[in-house]
Design a protein around this motif. Structure first.
Motif, PDB file in Angstrom:
ATOM      1  N   VAL A  76       0.932  -1.464  -0.285  1.00  0.00           N
ATOM      2  CA  VAL A  76       0.066  -0.261   0.191  1.00  0.00           C
ATOM      3  C   VAL A  76       1.029   1.631   0.037  1.00  0.00           C
ATOM      4  N   GLY A 125      -3.086   5.450  -0.035  1.00  0.00           N
ATOM      5  CA  GLY A 125      -3.696   4.182   1.094  1.00  0.00           C
ATOM      6  C   GLY A 125      -4.277   3.336  -0.384  1.00  0.00           C
ATOM      7  N   GLU A 126      -3.495   3.333  -1.332  1.00  0.00           N
ATOM      8  CA  GLU A 126      -4.265   2.679  -2.358  1.00  0.00           C
ATOM      9  C   GLU A 126      -3.132   1.697  -2.800  1.00  0.00           C
ATOM     10  N   PRO A 169       1.490   4.934   1.257  1.00  0.00           N
ATOM     11  CA  PRO A 169       0.963   5.505   2.814  1.00  0.00           C
ATOM     12  C   PRO A 169       0.614   6.768   2.147  1.00  0.00           C
TER      13      PRO A 169
END
Length: 156
Positions: free
Chosen positions: A25, A30-31, A27
């Protein structure tokens, strides 16, 4: 830019097909941008055994060959610095300049290890302190728990 969808774990140039996968992910967003293989205890045991075998072979490899391998590794890292820095930034969330510095330092370390003159290796540690031990031969396979903020540099 380096595009990665699946990060792999190789043992003797093979990846076990049965390993579960987890998302990597970014940071900042968030994907998820990739997946990685999660090693099982059996997978780790196989990797350690393979590393021990490779370590024994490397211990008898002529110094000039070991130096060439380290130099070639530094060459590859330097050639891929930009893509590796982007990947490290996405995975760690660190600024791109910090990621580039980490990649560059890693290549520099490998190049310096390759150039280390064997007659100076005995002076690497001060034996007067109880916190260091000089080894006259490679220690073999070692494991370390290292901080996560410099993952690429830790590999050097």
């Amino acid at each position: 830019m380096t595009h990665v969808e699946r990060l792999i774990a190789l043992i003797e140039a093979h990846q076990p097909a049965d390993l579960p996968r987890r998302a990597v992910v970014d940071p900042a967003t968030g994907e998820s941008f990739a997946t990685f293989a999660v090693s099982t205890p059996a997978h780790v045991d196989t990797a350690v055994a393979a590393a021990q075998q490779a370590s024994r072979a490397n211990a008898v490899r002529p110094l000039v060959e070991r130096r060439a391998i380290l130099s070639a590794l530094a060459d590859v890292i330097e050639a891929e610095t930009d893509g590796l820095a982007v990947l490290l930034t996405r995975e760690q969330g660190k600024p791109i300049t910090h990621a580039r510095d980490e990649i560059t330092w890693s290549a520099w370390l490998f190049r310096n290890y390759a150039a280390l003159r064997s007659e100076f290796t005995g002076d690497l540690f001060d034996e007067a302190t109880p916190t260091h031990r000089r080894l006259d031969r490679p220690p073999g396979v070692v494991a370390g728990i290292v901080p996560g903020e410099l993952p690429f540099l830790s590999s050097a």
